[in-house]
Scaffold this motif. Structure first.
Motif, PDB file in Angstrom:
ATOM      1  N   MET A 115      43.875 -31.313  43.029  1.00 30.90           N
ATOM      2  CA  MET A 115      42.947 -30.186  42.975  1.00 30.90           C
ATOM      3  C   MET A 115      43.275 -29.241  41.834  1.00 30.90           C
ATOM      4  N   VAL A 116      42.258 -28.528  41.378  1.00 31.67           N
ATOM      5  CA  VAL A 116      42.389 -27.718  40.162  1.00 31.67           C
ATOM      6  C   VAL A 116      42.429 -26.218  40.456  1.00 31.67           C
ATOM      7  N   ASN A 117      41.396 -25.701  41.138  1.00 34.46           N
ATOM      8  CA  ASN A 117      41.353 -24.243  41.346  1.00 34.46           C
ATOM      9  C   ASN A 117      40.579 -23.860  42.602  1.00 34.46           C
ATOM     10  N   ASP A 118      40.752 -22.615  42.996  1.00 35.43           N
ATOM     11  CA  ASP A 118      39.952 -22.004  44.064  1.00 35.43           C
ATOM     12  C   ASP A 118      39.126 -20.914  43.395  1.00 35.43           C
ATOM     13  N   VAL A 119      37.833 -20.858  43.750  1.00 34.24           N
ATOM     14  CA  VAL A 119      36.941 -19.912  43.070  1.00 34.24           C
ATOM     15  C   VAL A 119      36.121 -19.115  44.086  1.00 34.24           C
ATOM     16  N   PRO A 120      36.285 -17.791  44.080  1.00 36.11           N
ATOM     17  CA  PRO A 120      35.443 -16.952  44.953  1.00 36.11           C
ATOM     18  C   PRO A 120      34.012 -16.910  44.402  1.00 36.11           C
ATOM     19  N   MET A 121      33.128 -16.347  45.186  1.00 29.65           N
ATOM     20  CA  MET A 121      31.742 -16.237  44.731  1.00 29.65           C
ATOM     21  C   MET A 121      31.285 -14.784  44.799  1.00 29.65           C
ATOM     22  N   THR A 122      30.133 -14.535  44.209  1.00 32.29           N
ATOM     23  CA  THR A 122      29.596 -13.172  44.164  1.00 32.29           C
ATOM     24  C   THR A 122      28.110 -13.234  44.475  1.00 32.29           C
ATOM     25  N   LEU A 123      27.591 -12.176  45.053  1.00 37.72           N
ATOM     26  CA  LEU A 123      26.155 -12.071  45.290  1.00 37.72           C
ATOM     27  C   LEU A 123      25.578 -11.186  44.190  1.00 37.72           C
ATOM     28  N   ILE A 124      24.658 -11.760  43.419  1.00 36.35           N
ATOM     29  CA  ILE A 124      24.094 -11.001  42.290  1.00 36.35           C
ATOM     30  C   ILE A 124      22.556 -10.991  42.374  1.00 36.35           C
ATOM     31  N   GLY A 125      21.953 -10.111  41.589  1.00 34.62           N
ATOM     32  CA  GLY A 125      20.485 -10.034  41.575  1.00 34.62           C
ATOM     33  C   GLY A 125      19.956  -9.822  40.172  1.00 34.62           C
ATOM     34  N   LEU A 269      47.564 -33.349  35.004  1.00 42.72           N
ATOM     35  CA  LEU A 269      46.955 -32.225  35.718  1.00 42.72           C
ATOM     36  C   LEU A 269      48.018 -31.204  36.131  1.00 42.72           C
ATOM     37  N   ARG A 270      49.131 -31.705  36.681  1.00 45.59           N
ATOM     38  CA  ARG A 270      50.208 -30.789  37.092  1.00 45.59           C
ATOM     39  C   ARG A 270      50.672 -29.932  35.921  1.00 45.59           C
ATOM     40  N   ASN A 271      50.808 -30.570  34.763  1.00 49.57           N
ATOM     41  CA  ASN A 271      51.231 -29.806  33.579  1.00 49.57           C
ATOM     42  C   ASN A 271      50.163 -28.805  33.171  1.00 49.57           C
ATOM     43  N   ALA A 272      48.913 -29.217  33.236  1.00 42.07           N
ATOM     44  CA  ALA A 272      47.811 -28.329  32.855  1.00 42.07           C
ATOM     45  C   ALA A 272      47.806 -27.082  33.742  1.00 42.07           C
ATOM     46  N   LEU A 273      48.089 -27.280  35.030  1.00 41.90           N
ATOM     47  CA  LEU A 273      48.038 -26.153  35.973  1.00 41.90           C
ATOM     48  C   LEU A 273      49.202 -25.173  35.765  1.00 41.90           C
ATOM     49  N   LYS A 274      50.164 -25.591  34.934  1.00 38.18           N
ATOM     50  CA  LYS A 274      51.281 -24.667  34.623  1.00 38.18           C
ATOM     51  C   LYS A 274      51.094 -24.031  33.251  1.00 38.18           C
ATOM     52  N   ASP A 275      50.033 -24.393  32.572  1.00 39.48           N
ATOM     53  CA  ASP A 275      49.803 -23.895  31.211  1.00 39.48           C
ATOM     54  C   ASP A 275      49.390 -22.411  31.261  1.00 39.48           C
ATOM     55  N   GLY A 286      38.233 -14.805  37.568  1.00 36.87           N
ATOM     56  CA  GLY A 286      38.259 -14.630  39.023  1.00 36.87           C
ATOM     57  C   GLY A 286      38.746 -15.848  39.787  1.00 36.87           C
ATOM     58  N   ALA A 287      39.100 -16.920  39.090  1.00 37.30           N
ATOM     59  CA  ALA A 287      39.555 -18.147  39.771  1.00 37.30           C
ATOM     60  C   ALA A 287      41.077 -18.192  39.800  1.00 37.30           C
ATOM     61  N   GLU A 288      41.606 -19.016  40.716  1.00 35.38           N
ATOM     62  CA  GLU A 288      43.056 -19.141  40.835  1.00 35.38           C
ATOM     63  C   GLU A 288      43.440 -20.606  40.728  1.00 35.38           C
ATOM     64  N   VAL A 289      44.375 -20.949  39.858  1.00 34.05           N
ATOM     65  CA  VAL A 289      44.755 -22.363  39.770  1.00 34.05           C
ATOM     66  C   VAL A 289      45.561 -22.749  41.009  1.00 34.05           C
ATOM     67  N   VAL A 290      45.457 -24.006  41.380  1.00 34.30           N
ATOM     68  CA  VAL A 290      46.146 -24.485  42.577  1.00 34.30           C
ATOM     69  C   VAL A 290      47.646 -24.590  42.289  1.00 34.30           C
ATOM     70  N   THR A 291      48.443 -23.991  43.171  1.00 31.11           N
ATOM     71  CA  THR A 291      49.900 -24.064  42.986  1.00 31.11           C
ATOM     72  C   THR A 291      50.557 -24.708  44.213  1.00 31.11           C
ATOM     73  N   ASP A 292      49.747 -25.042  45.225  1.00 34.04           N
ATOM     74  CA  ASP A 292      50.331 -25.615  46.440  1.00 34.04           C
ATOM     75  C   ASP A 292      50.248 -27.146  46.407  1.00 34.04           C
TER      76      ASP A 292
END
Ligand code: ASP
Length: 323
Positions: A115-125, A269-275, A286-292
């Motif tokens: 897995m790569v990242n977790d991404v929250p969402m927003t409500l926009i108009g 991928l593991r190396n990319a997530l530490k970049d 607003g996204a967070e890379v996976v570290t778990d």
């Protein structure tokens, strides 16, 4: 003796072929339009992933449509040689509940690469919407029942899931307008052709920071620390108790891709997530890379199974299906 030699040279040839992987560009299929949130993750990731892939170019192929299922189907049927990968999001776990005839099996037709990242969402108009905060939006939605348009990236997209849960929470049905991705949907929000959209922060934070769209809320339980979004309250704190949607991206290869290649892409991928640059860029959006441990293929698959179990019942209860 002769047979042993033949077997030995075949093994060496196979080993040599793998040791050279990749010897040409690798393609990541993005199952949504170019310029959108998933595309942005893929392009940023491709730049760092290549360091673990003999520095070969990572090409991005956008195969949008049908909420991400067309692109996923293409990769499920691709040659399992490591040269065609898929970057997909939560739609991988929601599609089985949404599509009666999904042309691939999520748990059987792919190698899970991490897995790569977790991404929250927003409500926009749209900028011309007369509501300037969520309380005003709630009133406007009530007053305009039957006329509200909600943009999304098709049945199975993150924006679809978030929009579906939002409609259920406010108990107002809206007319959904599907696009091949939220990049073209954003163009129509900016142009005032559609009213509202629930979209990933990776696509909305720039527009919110620039004041180009109306921003009403984040969809997580806690506010975000990203400067562009820090002032945005949660839906939970504004009356929609328990509203909590955060999505994720992950990498896949067609089933049958050799283990050595799966391991090599996973290591890249593991190396990319530490970049540090990649981490910084993701955080700014607003996204967070996976570290778990979801970076392990086996744990990635377990997580997707859990997500199928988590979202399936809610989607089925909403009664939305496609063939
Ligand atoms: N991920 C989609 C895109 O990149 C948007 C969505 O799923 O809502 O356009």
């Amino acid at each position: 003796m002769k047979r042993t030699l033949i077997a030995l040279s075949a093994m060496l040839a196979a080993g040599a072929a793998l040791a050279e992987f990749p010897e040409k560009p690798v393609t990541i299929v993005v199952p949504f339009a170019a310029g959108g949130p998933t595309d942005k993750v893929a392009r940023d990731l491709g730049e760092v992933l290549r360091k673990g892939l003999n520095n070969q170019t990572v090409l991005i192929e956008n195969v949008g449509g049908a909420g991400g299922t067309l692109g996923a189907a293409k990769v499920a049927k691709a040659n399992p040689d490591g040269y065609t990968l898929l970057l997909h999001h939560i739609g991988m776990a929601t599609a089985p509940a949404l599509y009666r005839n999904l042309p691939y099996k999520v748990l059987d037709d792919f190698e899970y690469l991490g897995m790569v990242n977790d991404v929250p969402m927003t409500l926009i108009g749209r900028p011309s919407l007369p509501a300037n905060n969520y309380a005003e939006l709630a009133k406007w939605l009530e007053a305009n029942k039957g006329k509200v348009n909600l943009a999304n990236a098709g049945l199975g997209a993150a924006s679809h899931l978030c929009g579906l849960l939002f409609q259920q929470s406010v108990k107002i049905d809206m007319t959904t307008v599907p696009y091949k991705g939220t990049a073209p949907a954003m163009t129509d929000i900016l142009g005032g052709q559609v009213d509202i959209m629930c979209d990933q922060t990776t696509n909305t934070s720039g527009q919110i920071a620039a004041g180009k769209v109306k921003a009403y809320a984040v969809t997580t339980m806690k506010p975000l620390s990203t400067p562009a979004l820090a002032k945005l309250p949660t839906l939970d704190s504004q009356g929609l108790k328990g509203f909590n949607v955060s999505i994720w991206h992950a990498l896949y290869a067609p089933k049958g891709t050799p283990k050595a290649i799966v391991d090599q892409v996973n290591a890249a991928l593991r190396n990319a997530l530490k970049d540090p640059e990649f981490i910084k860029r993701q955080e700014a959006l607003g996204a967070e890379v996976v570290t778990d441990n979801r970076v392990n293929p086996a744990d990635h698959k377990k997580f997707v199974e859990a997500e199928i179990a988590k979202w399936g019942p809610a989607i089925k209860a909403a009664g939305q299906y496609a063939d």
